[in-house]
Design a protein around this motif. Sequence first.
Motif, PDB file in Angstrom:
ATOM      1  N   LEU A 162       9.353   3.746  -3.809  1.00  0.00           N
ATOM      2  CA  LEU A 162       8.751   2.430  -3.999  1.00  0.00           C
ATOM      3  C   LEU A 162       8.201   2.214  -5.410  1.00  0.00           C
ATOM      4  CD1 LEU A 162       6.830   2.375  -0.591  1.00  0.00           C
ATOM      5  CD2 LEU A 162       8.801   0.946  -1.174  1.00  0.00           C
ATOM      6  N   HIS A 163       8.154   3.284  -6.208  1.00  0.00           N
ATOM      7  CA  HIS A 163       7.578   3.259  -7.565  1.00  0.00           C
ATOM      8  C   HIS A 163       6.104   2.865  -7.532  1.00  0.00           C
ATOM      9  CE1 HIS A 163      11.639   3.720  -9.094  1.00  0.00           C
ATOM     10  NE2 HIS A 163      12.014   2.626  -8.462  1.00  0.00           N
ATOM     11  N   LEU A 164       5.402   3.231  -6.464  1.00  0.00           N
ATOM     12  CA  LEU A 164       4.009   2.839  -6.294  1.00  0.00           C
ATOM     13  C   LEU A 164       3.087   4.056  -6.315  1.00  0.00           C
ATOM     14  CD1 LEU A 164       4.243   0.234  -3.392  1.00  0.00           C
ATOM     15  CD2 LEU A 164       4.246  -0.213  -5.848  1.00  0.00           C
ATOM     16  N   GLU A 165       1.999   3.952  -7.064  1.00  0.00           N
ATOM     17  CA  GLU A 165       0.971   4.987  -7.002  1.00  0.00           C
ATOM     18  C   GLU A 165       0.221   4.925  -5.678  1.00  0.00           C
ATOM     19  OE1 GLU A 165      -1.711   4.904 -10.292  1.00  0.00           O
ATOM     20  OE2 GLU A 165      -0.187   5.530 -11.752  1.00  0.00           O
ATOM     21  N   THR A 166       0.021   3.716  -5.153  1.00  0.00           N
ATOM     22  CA  THR A 166      -0.757   3.537  -3.931  1.00  0.00           C
ATOM     23  C   THR A 166       0.013   2.679  -2.933  1.00  0.00           C
ATOM     24  OG1 THR A 166      -2.813   3.620  -5.216  1.00  0.00           O
ATOM     25  CG2 THR A 166      -2.962   2.761  -2.972  1.00  0.00           C
ATOM     26  N   ILE A 167       0.177   3.187  -1.711  1.00  0.00           N
ATOM     27  CA  ILE A 167       0.791   2.439  -0.616  1.00  0.00           C
ATOM     28  C   ILE A 167      -0.334   1.735   0.139  1.00  0.00           C
ATOM     29  CG2 ILE A 167       2.048   2.657   1.567  1.00  0.00           C
ATOM     30  CD1 ILE A 167       3.353   5.218   0.236  1.00  0.00           C
ATOM     31  N   ASP A 168      -0.186   0.447   0.374  1.00  0.00           N
ATOM     32  CA  ASP A 168      -1.278  -0.330   0.961  1.00  0.00           C
ATOM     33  C   ASP A 168      -1.561   0.053   2.412  1.00  0.00           C
ATOM     34  OD1 ASP A 168      -1.728  -2.064  -1.360  1.00  0.00           O
ATOM     35  OD2 ASP A 168       0.248  -2.864  -0.899  1.00  0.00           O
ATOM     36  N   ILE A 169      -0.521   0.135   3.238  1.00  0.00           N
ATOM     37  CA  ILE A 169      -0.674   0.533   4.637  1.00  0.00           C
ATOM     38  C   ILE A 169       0.358   1.608   4.934  1.00  0.00           C
ATOM     39  CG2 ILE A 169      -0.723  -0.193   7.053  1.00  0.00           C
ATOM     40  CD1 ILE A 169      -0.989  -3.112   6.035  1.00  0.00           C
ATOM     41  N   TYR A 170      -0.119   2.750   5.423  1.00  0.00           N
ATOM     42  CA  TYR A 170       0.799   3.832   5.798  1.00  0.00           C
ATOM     43  C   TYR A 170       0.673   4.061   7.299  1.00  0.00           C
ATOM     44  CZ  TYR A 170       3.756   7.886   5.504  1.00  0.00           C
ATOM     45  OH  TYR A 170       4.815   8.740   5.663  1.00  0.00           O
ATOM     46  N   TYR A 171       1.778   3.825   8.011  1.00  0.00           N
ATOM     47  CA  TYR A 171       1.784   3.961   9.459  1.00  0.00           C
ATOM     48  C   TYR A 171       2.354   5.305   9.906  1.00  0.00           C
ATOM     49  CZ  TYR A 171       1.381  -1.198   9.910  1.00  0.00           C
ATOM     50  OH  TYR A 171       0.991  -2.515   9.865  1.00  0.00           O
ATOM     51  N   ILE A 172       1.765   5.876  10.944  1.00  0.00           N
ATOM     52  CA  ILE A 172       2.442   6.925  11.710  1.00  0.00           C
ATOM     53  C   ILE A 172       3.453   6.202  12.590  1.00  0.00           C
ATOM     54  CG2 ILE A 172       2.199   8.834  13.329  1.00  0.00           C
ATOM     55  CD1 ILE A 172      -0.745   9.033  12.486  1.00  0.00           C
TER      56      ILE A 172
END
Length: 341
Positions: A162-172
């Motif tokens: 995603l080229h992202l340092e931070t993922i906003d929502i990470y789901y199991i």
Amino acid sequence: MISGYASFNGTSDYLSKFTWACRESPMFTASPIALGTHLGEMNEEDSVLYREGVEYGLLNGLNFIDTAINYRGMRSERDVGYVLKSLIKRGSIKREEVIVSTKGGIIPGDIEANLVPTDFLQKVLLEGGIIQVSDVNIVDTHRHVLAPDYYRFAIETSQKHLHLETIDIYYIHNPEISMMTLGPALFYTQLEKLFSFFENQVRLGNIKYYGFATWFGFLKDPTEKGYLSIEEVLNIAQRVAGEGHHFKFIQFPLNKHMNDGIQKQNQKASGKWLSVIEAAHELGIYSTTSAPFHLGKAFDEKSDARSMLTEVTSSKGVFSTMVGMKKIEHIKENIEILQGV
């Protein structure tokens, strides 16, 4: 890597340019529908469509993208990342305007490495020492893990895609698979260790919030195998991190054929039996929904996309609805539906 994350001010400012009613939370403001990336072939033709579609959506009022590491053999995450990097680099959008959710837990394949999920499990995860055979929970053809070391690997891989340092929502992703294998006592014990890991991932800046993306786990009766209790999951988050925990989102299917999330009172919250969506609201959790067209099975002479999408997005308590769409023509149609909601 793109720094930053979706913010309340950034998402609110972005959506103020458009006419439809948006959904607010203390974390950010979302468009009523999100760009889902589950369906499609694992080929370049569909990747081109997704890249064009995601770009069109982001430039025309849809500020929420939902994906997963296993979607289309990792191509969906890579397609989303390509668009985000391109648009942010051009200055067409800002990172703080866009909510990105992704998922892990189901063993993925990698089409670029020519690895189907069983090969990826063996060659990358087991032989790479990331997980052990005993970490894998199997139901029919579904393979799921709760081991924190897997999620460390999966989050790092998704960040790269995603080229992202931070993922906003990470789901199991589909935790009910592990619940069916382990049973409640062992499942919730392992979940506590995983939530501790996720809270540390928040502190490190790799993710902002986390949650469960389910298929049937929240919708079953409490006595059925695989049933998940929102209240018990939340209790674990509170044991791990107190009231400052970051378990804030759930996802479940909602459509005319699968409406238990609003009809069945199978979740206990504050001593009352409530529906999934009511219990989540009572407990301070935000509900996102998936499969508004029941994977394309809901279309008939009495139901069209407009009526079905309007009904789901109008349901009280739905924060945003994940809609699988890659063609610009379908995205245009769905945006037109939003303007009438």
